[in-house]
Design a protein around this motif. Structure first.
Motif, PDB file in Angstrom:
ATOM      1  N   MET A 150       0.842  -1.311  -0.097  1.00  0.00           N
ATOM      2  CA  MET A 150      -0.189   0.045   0.072  1.00  0.00           C
ATOM      3  C   MET A 150       0.884   1.247   0.087  1.00  0.00           C
ATOM      4  O   MET A 150       0.561   2.244  -0.475  1.00  0.00           O
ATOM      5  N   VAL A 151       1.960   1.136   0.469  1.00  0.00           N
ATOM      6  CA  VAL A 151       3.133   2.435   0.679  1.00  0.00           C
ATOM      7  C   VAL A 151       4.410   1.987   0.142  1.00  0.00           C
ATOM      8  O   VAL A 151       4.802   0.714   0.365  1.00  0.00           O
ATOM      9  N   ASN A 152       5.138   2.839  -0.573  1.00  0.00           N
ATOM     10  CA  ASN A 152       6.612   2.692  -0.613  1.00  0.00           C
ATOM     11  C   ASN A 152       7.437   3.835  -0.406  1.00  0.00           C
ATOM     12  O   ASN A 152       7.011   5.018  -0.901  1.00  0.00           O
ATOM     13  N   GLN A 153       8.000   3.804   0.736  1.00  0.00           N
ATOM     14  CA  GLN A 153       8.871   4.850   1.380  1.00  0.00           C
ATOM     15  C   GLN A 153      10.135   5.057   0.387  1.00  0.00           C
ATOM     16  O   GLN A 153      10.807   4.179   0.549  1.00  0.00           O
ATOM     17  N   LEU A 154      10.353   6.274  -0.068  1.00  0.00           N
ATOM     18  CA  LEU A 154      11.506   6.443  -0.925  1.00  0.00           C
ATOM     19  C   LEU A 154      12.235   7.891  -0.650  1.00  0.00           C
ATOM     20  O   LEU A 154      11.611   8.762   0.048  1.00  0.00           O
ATOM     21  N   GLU A 155      13.414   7.848  -0.756  1.00  0.00           N
ATOM     22  CA  GLU A 155      14.232   9.286  -0.563  1.00  0.00           C
ATOM     23  C   GLU A 155      13.664   9.874  -1.841  1.00  0.00           C
ATOM     24  O   GLU A 155      13.870   9.725  -3.142  1.00  0.00           O
ATOM     25  N   VAL A 190       3.176   7.162  -2.292  1.00  0.00           N
ATOM     26  CA  VAL A 190       4.900   7.233  -2.026  1.00  0.00           C
ATOM     27  C   VAL A 190       4.877   8.201  -0.844  1.00  0.00           C
ATOM     28  O   VAL A 190       4.515   9.224  -0.880  1.00  0.00           O
ATOM     29  N   GLU A 191       5.688   7.644   0.219  1.00  0.00           N
ATOM     30  CA  GLU A 191       6.203   8.394   1.227  1.00  0.00           C
ATOM     31  C   GLU A 191       7.548   8.899   0.877  1.00  0.00           C
ATOM     32  O   GLU A 191       8.332   8.250   0.418  1.00  0.00           O
ATOM     33  N   ALA A 192       7.882  10.280   1.327  1.00  0.00           N
ATOM     34  CA  ALA A 192       9.196  10.828   0.798  1.00  0.00           C
ATOM     35  C   ALA A 192       9.980  11.094   2.308  1.00  0.00           C
ATOM     36  O   ALA A 192       9.760  11.842   3.267  1.00  0.00           O
ATOM     37  N   TRP A 193      10.972  10.062   2.440  1.00  0.00           N
ATOM     38  CA  TRP A 193      11.890  10.276   3.505  1.00  0.00           C
ATOM     39  C   TRP A 193      13.023  11.306   3.043  1.00  0.00           C
ATOM     40  O   TRP A 193      13.264  11.255   1.884  1.00  0.00           O
ATOM     41  N   SER A 194      13.481  12.067   3.972  1.00  0.00           N
ATOM     42  CA  SER A 194      14.405  12.923   3.736  1.00  0.00           C
ATOM     43  C   SER A 194      13.845  14.256   2.783  1.00  0.00           C
ATOM     44  O   SER A 194      14.375  14.503   1.918  1.00  0.00           O
TER      45      SER A 194
END
Length: 277
Positions: free
Chosen positions: A163-168, A189-193
């Motif tokens: 359900m989610v893909n956390q990416l830079e 899409v979750e945005a890390w950093s």
């Protein structure tokens, strides 16, 4: 998105607050207070990971905030050493103990396994995720740092799609291929950093554009993430910045400025490649 508690809808019908509070590189001695401050400032989405080593402190911050558990969205992640079916189940139990939770809102596979047996290991790990999901111990399941050549084989065999893909993801590092793939496949899409590094926040063009909106460069970056239909996870331990990072709903970046920001040259990249982890 008009407020920090507005939500994206996941493919399973659950909702997730549109901005999360990141705790990567937040040591235990400051995690408790920073999480408390974040919740006080309106955050309802807290992101941690077993590899961060601060799950227990994050839990303490949540407890001391006094907020009702049902009003929070809490994420943690499975570390690379714990991939595999049985070891995933054990690692999940450990994280739940550290976090002092009865259920988890989102569990992510922190990095894809790569190499000769990478797809097989990812699939075995995902089967454990699916088991925990079907048992109701996790409300939603997902992945982190998966590129197209990692995620497609997983989806092909999965009973439950991530359900989610956390990416830079930030100005200067946009990963368009995988972001577009996720949007096309109904994966948030979750945005890390989302603030990149110092080179992003000090970029003259970003600083110039931010001034036009009477905002900081950090606020501009967070808003840019939102307008790209991603979910930013800004991190700070400074109370003033924690507050400032929530003040991104009273302006809109123009289409022209969005294009300029998106086309900025590569900068602020962490140096972490999925195929090397």
């Amino acid at each position: 998105m008009k407020s920090i508690t507005d939500t994206y809808r996941l493919s399973n019908g659950k909702t997730i607050p549109c901005v999360g509070f990141g705790t990567w590189q937040t040591p235990n001695e400051t995690a408790v207070e920073s999480v408390k401050n974040a919740i006080k400032c309106g955050y309802r989405h807290i992101d941690t990971a077993s590899q961060y080593g601060n799950e227990k402190s994050v839990a303490q911050g949540i407890k001391e905030s006094g907020i009702n558990r049902k009003d929070l969205f809490i994420t943690t992640k499975l570390w690379n050493d714990d991939r595999g079916y049985d070891s995933t189940l054990k690692a999940f139990d450990k994280s739940m103990k550290e976090l002092n939770l009865d259920y988890l809102d989102l569990y992510l596979m922190h990095w894809p396994a790569v190499g000769k047996d990478g797809d097989k290991i990812n699939h075995e790990t995902w089967k454990a995720f699916e088991k925990l999901y079907k048992e109701g111990r996790i409300k939603s399941i997902g992945i982190s740092n998966f590129l197209v050549h990692h995620i497609q084989p997983l989806i092909d065999k999965a009973e439950v799609k991530p359900m989610v893909n956390q990416l830079e993801f930030h100005p200067g590092y946009t990963q368009p291929e995988i972001v577009q793939f996720c949007h096309k496949n109904d994966i948030v899409v979750e945005a890390w950093s989302p603030l990149g590094s110092g080179s992003v926040l000090k970029n003259p063009k970003l600083t110039e554009i931010a001034k036009k909106y009477n905002k900081s460069t950090a606020q501009l970056c967070i808003r840019w993430c939102l307008q790209n239909k991603t979910l930013p996870l800004p991190k700070s331990v400074t109370p003033e910045r924690i507050i400032a990072n929530t003040q991104v709903f009273d302006f809109n970046i123009s289409d022209e400025d969005m294009k300029i920001i998106t086309q900025l040259p590569k900068m602020g990249f962490s140096g972490l490649y999925p195929d090397e982890n």
